[in-house]
Design a protein around this motif. Structure first.
Motif, PDB file in Angstrom:
ATOM      1  N   GLY A 111       0.849  -1.184   0.000  1.00 17.09           N
ATOM      2  CA  GLY A 111       0.000   0.000   0.000  1.00 17.09           C
ATOM      3  C   GLY A 111       0.889   1.240   0.000  1.00 17.09           C
ATOM      4  O   GLY A 111       0.506   2.305   0.474  1.00 17.09           O
ATOM      5  N   THR A 122       1.737   3.319  -2.105  1.00 16.00           N
ATOM      6  CA  THR A 122       1.349   4.535  -2.835  1.00 16.00           C
ATOM      7  C   THR A 122       0.101   5.151  -2.197  1.00 16.00           C
ATOM      8  O   THR A 122      -0.417   6.140  -2.701  1.00 16.00           O
ATOM      9  N   GLY A 123      -0.382   4.556  -1.119  1.00 15.73           N
ATOM     10  CA  GLY A 123      -1.616   5.031  -0.480  1.00 15.73           C
ATOM     11  C   GLY A 123      -1.368   6.057   0.620  1.00 15.73           C
ATOM     12  O   GLY A 123      -0.234   6.539   0.774  1.00 15.73           O
ATOM     13  N   LYS A 124      -2.418   6.331   1.382  1.00 17.45           N
ATOM     14  CA  LYS A 124      -2.371   7.442   2.343  1.00 17.45           C
ATOM     15  C   LYS A 124      -1.305   7.261   3.421  1.00 17.45           C
ATOM     16  O   LYS A 124      -0.553   8.183   3.722  1.00 17.45           O
ATOM     17  N   SER A 142       2.637  -2.427  -4.506  1.00 13.88           N
ATOM     18  CA  SER A 142       1.252  -2.139  -4.913  1.00 13.88           C
ATOM     19  C   SER A 142       1.138  -2.606  -6.356  1.00 13.88           C
ATOM     20  O   SER A 142       2.154  -2.954  -6.973  1.00 13.88           O
ATOM     21  N   ARG A 143      -0.070  -2.604  -6.896  1.00 12.35           N
ATOM     22  CA  ARG A 143      -0.234  -3.143  -8.246  1.00 12.35           C
ATOM     23  C   ARG A 143       0.526  -2.314  -9.277  1.00 12.35           C
ATOM     24  O   ARG A 143       0.973  -2.822 -10.290  1.00 12.35           O
ATOM     25  N   SER A 144       0.690  -1.008  -8.996  1.00  7.15           N
ATOM     26  CA  SER A 144       1.345  -0.129  -9.966  1.00  7.15           C
ATOM     27  C   SER A 144       2.835   0.064  -9.673  1.00  7.15           C
ATOM     28  O   SER A 144       3.497   0.864 -10.333  1.00  7.15           O
ATOM     29  N   ASP A 150       0.137  -7.725  -5.693  1.00  2.00           N
ATOM     30  CA  ASP A 150      -1.330  -7.754  -5.663  1.00  2.00           C
ATOM     31  C   ASP A 150      -1.755  -8.751  -4.593  1.00  2.00           C
ATOM     32  O   ASP A 150      -1.360  -9.920  -4.636  1.00  2.00           O
ATOM     33  N   TRP A 151      -2.561  -8.283  -3.634  1.00  3.70           N
ATOM     34  CA  TRP A 151      -3.050  -9.196  -2.596  1.00  3.70           C
ATOM     35  C   TRP A 151      -3.804 -10.373  -3.227  1.00  3.70           C
ATOM     36  O   TRP A 151      -3.837 -11.467  -2.675  1.00  3.70           O
ATOM     37  N   ALA A 209      -0.567  -2.331   4.682  1.00  4.34           N
ATOM     38  CA  ALA A 209      -1.846  -1.602   4.615  1.00  4.34           C
ATOM     39  C   ALA A 209      -2.707  -2.434   3.672  1.00  4.34           C
ATOM     40  O   ALA A 209      -2.542  -2.358   2.450  1.00  4.34           O
ATOM     41  N   TYR A 210      -3.565  -3.239   4.248  1.00  4.87           N
ATOM     42  CA  TYR A 210      -4.346  -4.190   3.444  1.00  4.87           C
ATOM     43  C   TYR A 210      -5.431  -3.449   2.660  1.00  4.87           C
ATOM     44  O   TYR A 210      -6.017  -2.480   3.146  1.00  4.87           O
ATOM     45  N   TYR A 211      -5.694  -3.956   1.456  1.00  4.25           N
ATOM     46  CA  TYR A 211      -6.723  -3.340   0.626  1.00  4.25           C
ATOM     47  C   TYR A 211      -7.705  -4.411   0.148  1.00  4.25           C
ATOM     48  O   TYR A 211      -7.259  -5.501  -0.232  1.00  4.25           O
ATOM     49  N   ASP A 231      -9.961  -3.459   2.785  1.00  6.36           N
ATOM     50  CA  ASP A 231     -10.180  -3.071   4.164  1.00  6.36           C
ATOM     51  C   ASP A 231      -9.802  -4.229   5.074  1.00  6.36           C
ATOM     52  O   ASP A 231     -10.083  -5.389   4.763  1.00  6.36           O
ATOM     53  N   ALA A 276      -7.858  -1.089  12.292  1.00  9.45           N
ATOM     54  CA  ALA A 276      -8.822  -0.032  12.633  1.00  9.45           C
ATOM     55  C   ALA A 276      -9.281  -0.209  14.072  1.00  9.45           C
ATOM     56  O   ALA A 276      -9.389  -1.325  14.567  1.00  9.45           O
ATOM     57  N   ALA A 336      -5.793   2.298  14.063  1.00 12.28           N
ATOM     58  CA  ALA A 336      -5.862   3.743  13.845  1.00 12.28           C
ATOM     59  C   ALA A 336      -7.295   4.260  13.870  1.00 12.28           C
ATOM     60  O   ALA A 336      -8.232   3.563  13.475  1.00 12.28           O
ATOM     61  N   ASN A 382      -8.672  11.457   5.024  1.00 19.94           N
ATOM     62  CA  ASN A 382      -9.907  11.062   4.324  1.00 19.94           C
ATOM     63  C   ASN A 382     -10.590  12.300   3.740  1.00 19.94           C
ATOM     64  O   ASN A 382     -11.332  12.205   2.774  1.00 19.94           O
TER      65      ASN A 382
HETATM   66  N1  LIG Z   1      -8.937   5.522   5.919  1.00 19.32           N
HETATM   67  C1  LIG Z   1      -9.032   5.398   7.237  1.00 19.32           C
HETATM   68  O1  LIG Z   1      -9.461   6.325   7.954  1.00 19.32           O
HETATM   69  C2  LIG Z   1      -8.567   4.127   7.913  1.00 19.32           C
HETATM   70  C3  LIG Z   1      -8.562   4.035   9.325  1.00 19.32           C
HETATM   71  C4  LIG Z   1      -8.085   2.864   9.936  1.00 19.32           C
HETATM   72  C5  LIG Z   1      -7.629   1.803   9.145  1.00 19.32           C
HETATM   73  N2  LIG Z   1      -7.661   1.913   7.776  1.00 19.32           N
HETATM   74  C6  LIG Z   1      -7.177   0.772   6.963  1.00 19.32           C
HETATM   75  O2  LIG Z   1      -6.209   1.237   6.045  1.00 19.32           O
HETATM   76  C7  LIG Z   1      -6.113   0.312   4.965  1.00 19.32           C
HETATM   77  C8  LIG Z   1      -5.888   1.088   3.671  1.00 19.32           C
HETATM   78  O3  LIG Z   1      -7.057   1.802   3.346  1.00 19.32           O
HETATM   79  P1  LIG Z   1      -7.059   3.217   2.657  1.00 19.32           P
HETATM   80  O4  LIG Z   1      -8.474   3.458   2.268  1.00 19.32           O
HETATM   81  O5  LIG Z   1      -6.388   4.236   3.532  1.00 19.32           O
HETATM   82  O6  LIG Z   1      -6.244   2.981   1.300  1.00 19.32           O
HETATM   83  P2  LIG Z   1      -4.849   3.601   0.847  1.00 19.32           P
HETATM   84  O7  LIG Z   1      -3.771   2.920   1.633  1.00 19.32           O
HETATM   85  O8  LIG Z   1      -4.892   5.076   0.811  1.00 19.32           O
HETATM   86  O9  LIG Z   1      -4.750   3.185  -0.725  1.00 19.32           O
HETATM   87  C9  LIG Z   1      -4.753   1.929  -1.237  1.00 19.32           C
HETATM   88  C10 LIG Z   1      -3.323   1.360  -1.492  1.00 19.32           C
HETATM   89  O10 LIG Z   1      -3.461  -0.036  -1.710  1.00 19.32           O
HETATM   90  C11 LIG Z   1      -2.972  -0.359  -3.015  1.00 19.32           C
HETATM   91  N3  LIG Z   1      -3.849  -1.414  -3.549  1.00 19.32           N
HETATM   92  C12 LIG Z   1      -5.128  -1.316  -3.995  1.00 19.32           C
HETATM   93  N4  LIG Z   1      -5.576  -2.534  -4.385  1.00 19.32           N
HETATM   94  C13 LIG Z   1      -4.556  -3.406  -4.161  1.00 19.32           C
HETATM   95  C14 LIG Z   1      -4.387  -4.809  -4.369  1.00 19.32           C
HETATM   96  N5  LIG Z   1      -5.355  -5.576  -4.862  1.00 19.32           N
HETATM   97  N6  LIG Z   1      -3.209  -5.370  -4.044  1.00 19.32           N
HETATM   98  C15 LIG Z   1      -2.196  -4.629  -3.539  1.00 19.32           C
HETATM   99  N7  LIG Z   1      -2.286  -3.306  -3.305  1.00 19.32           N
HETATM  100  C16 LIG Z   1      -3.457  -2.696  -3.630  1.00 19.32           C
HETATM  101  C17 LIG Z   1      -3.006   0.945  -3.819  1.00 19.32           C
HETATM  102  O11 LIG Z   1      -2.042   0.961  -4.862  1.00 19.32           O
HETATM  103  P3  LIG Z   1      -2.321   0.357  -6.344  1.00 19.32           P
HETATM  104  O12 LIG Z   1      -3.594   0.968  -6.821  1.00 19.32           O
HETATM  105  O13 LIG Z   1      -1.112   0.728  -7.130  1.00 19.32           O
HETATM  106  O14 LIG Z   1      -2.439  -1.132  -6.187  1.00 19.32           O
HETATM  107  C18 LIG Z   1      -2.641   1.934  -2.708  1.00 19.32           C
HETATM  108  O15 LIG Z   1      -1.231   1.922  -2.509  1.00 19.32           O
HETATM  109  C19 LIG Z   1      -7.382  -0.544   4.999  1.00 19.32           C
HETATM  110  O16 LIG Z   1      -7.072  -1.853   5.438  1.00 19.32           O
HETATM  111  C20 LIG Z   1      -8.241   0.142   6.067  1.00 19.32           C
HETATM  112  O17 LIG Z   1      -9.014  -0.785   6.812  1.00 19.32           O
HETATM  113  C21 LIG Z   1      -8.111   3.047   7.139  1.00 19.32           C
END
Ligand SMILES: NC(=O)c1ccc[n+]([C@@H]2O[C@H](COP(=O)([O-])OP(=O)(O)OC[C@H]3O[C@@H](n4cnc5c(N)ncnc54)[C@H](OP(=O)(O)O)[C@@H]3O)[C@@H](O)[C@H]2O)c1
Length: 304
Positions: free
Chosen positions: A39, A41-43, A63-65, A71-72, A91-93, A95, A125, A150, A156
Motif C-alpha cells: 500500500g 502509494t496510499g495514504k 502495490s499493483r502499480s 497484488d493481494w 496496509a491491506y486493501y 479493508d 482499525a 488507527a 480522508n
Molecule cells: N482511511 C481510514 O481512515 C482508515 C482508518 C483505519 C484503518 N484503515 C485501513 O487502512 C487500509 C488502507 O485503506 P485506505 O483506504 O487508507 O487505502 P490507501 O492505503 O490510501 O490506498 C490503497 C493502497 O493499496 C494499493 N492497492 C489497492 N488494491 C490493491 C491490491 N489488490 N493489491 C495490492 N495493493 C493494492 C493501492 O495501490 P495500487 O492501486 O497501485 O495497487 C494503494 O497503494 C485498509 O485496510 C483500512 O481498513 C483506514
C-alpha cells in the motif's frame, strides 16, 4: 627471552585484533535492510516509504502499480516483493475488516516468515470486532508483529472518500453527532517506522488517535475556516449512505452492504476515547486537526 616472547605474542595479538576489527568494518558495514511497504502509494504507505527513504533504508513499494508489482489477489506477486525484505508494512486493501482479509494476511505472514522477514507492522482499525481476525493472522512464529489500530485519518478529507464532499461544500456521511479522534496519517507513518526499524514493538498493539475528538460537523467547520469556503456536514442514515454508494459510485451491492454495516458499527461513539500511544512511541503529542486543515488548504488540496 620470556619477556620478548610474550611481547611478540602481545604484538601478534594486537595485529590480529586490528585485522579482525578492520575485517569486521570492511565485511560487515552498517547496512540498513530492505523494508517492503505494501500500500506504499496510499495514504499511510506513501508516508511510511518517504520516511524510511529519508532515514537511509532501502524501500520496496508494494502495490499493483509499483516497479515490483504486488497484488493481494495474486500470490505469484508475493515472492518477488518479499525477496530480501527484513521488515514489511501492511496496509491491506480494500479493508482490514473485509471477510477475506484474515486468510490472505495469514498466508502472507507465513510466506514472509519463510523468507526471513522478521518484523511485520499491520495497519488496523480501532473498535471493530471484524478487524480482530486480521490482527491475529499476522502473529506467526518467528516474526515480531505490531498492530496499529488507527482512528479515522485526517487525510480522508483531502485524499480519500470525503474529498468530494468538501469540494461540493456538503460532507454527506452517516456519522450523526458522534465524536471521532481523527488522526494524521503522518503520525501513523511515524509510529509505523519506529516499529519497522526499532526493537521493543513486537507483539504490541497500539491505538493511534489524534489529540482531540471532533464531530464531523466540527471537522467540516475547521475545514471551512481554513479554506474560507462554506463546508457543512450533512448526516444521513447508514442505509441511505450505502444505497448512494451503490447508486452513484458504482459499488457492488455486496460492498455497499459491507460498508453500511461497518459504518453503523463504527460510528456509534465507541472510539471517542483518546489514547496516548503516539506520545508513548514518539515522545511527542499527535498533530491537531486545525494544523492539518490549514496546511492542506495552503497546499491547494481542496482547489478544483
Ligand atoms: N482511511 C481510514 O481512515 C482508515 C482508518 C483505519 C484503518 N484503515 C485501513 O487502512 C487500509 C488502507 O485503506 P485506505 O483506504 O487508507 O487505502 P490507501 O492505503 O490510501 O490506498 C490503497 C493502497 O493499496 C494499493 N492497492 C489497492 N488494491 C490493491 C491490491 N489488490 N493489491 C495490492 N495493493 C493494492 C493501492 O495501490 P495500487 O492501486 O497501485 O495497487 C494503494 O497503494 C485498509 O485496510 C483500512 O481498513 C483506514
Amino acid at each position: 627471552m620470556r619477556q620478548s616472547l610474550s611481547a611478540m605474542a602481545r604484538l601478534a595479538a594486537r595485529e590480529l585484533t586490528g585485522r579482525m576489527t578492520t575485517q569486521h568494518t570492511e565485511t560487515q558495514p552498517e547496512v540498513n535492510p530492505t523494508v517492503l511497504v505494501l500500500g506504499g502509494t496510499g495514504k499511510t504507505g506513501r508516508r511510511v516509504a518517504d520516511r524510511l527513504i529519508r532515514a537511509g533504508h532501502p524501500v520496496r513499494i508494494g502495490s499493483r502499480s509499483a516497479e515490483t508489482p504486488f497484488d493481494w489477489e495474486d500470490r505469484r506477486t508475493w515472492e518477488p516483493a518479499l525477496d530480501g525484505a527484513a521488515a514489511a508494512y501492511l496496509a491491506y486493501y480494500p479493508d482490514v475488516c473485509d471477510p477475506g482479509a484474515a486468510a490472505t494476511l495469514r498466508a502472507f505472514a507465513e510466506r514472509a516468515a519463510g523468507h526471513g522477514t522478521r518484523r511485520l507492522v499491520l495497519l488496523s482499525a480501532r473498535g471493530v470486532r471484524a478487524a480482530l481476525p486480521a490482527e491475529e493472522a499476522v502473529r506467526v512464529p518467528g516474526v515480531a508483529a505490531t498492530v496499529l489500530r488507527a482512528s479515522w485519518f485526517f487525510q480522508n478529507f483531502d485524499e480519500g472518500i470525503l474529498r468530494g464532499g468538501v469540494l461540493d461544500g456538503e460532507i454527506v456521511f452517516p456519522a450523526g453527532d458522534v465524536k471521532e479522534p481523527f488522526v494524521d496519517a503522518d503520525d501513523i507513518a511515524e509510529v509505523a517506522v519506529a516499529a519497522l526499524t526499532g526493537d521493543g514493538h513486537g507483539g504490541r498493539t497500539y491505538e493511534i488517535t489524534g489529540p482531540r475528538p471532533l464531530t464531523f460537523a466540527e471537522a467540516a467547520a475547521e475545514i471551512a475556516g481554513a479554506t474560507g469556503r462554506p463546508v457543512r456536514y450533512v448526516p444521513v442514515s447508514a442505509e441511505a449512505y450505502g444505497a448512494a454508494l451503490v447508486r452513484d459510485h458504482g459499488l457492488s451491492d455486496e460492498l455497499g452492504a459491507f460498508l453500511t454495516d461497518l459504518f453503523a458499527t463504527l460510528l456509534d461513539g465507541r472510539n471517542a476515547r483518546l489514547t496516548d500511544d503516539v506520545h508513548r512511541v514518539l515522545g511527542r503529542a499527535p498533530r491537531d486537526f486545525a494544523d492539518y486543515a490549514r496546511e492542506a488548504a495552503g497546499s491547494g488540496a481542496w482547489t478544483g
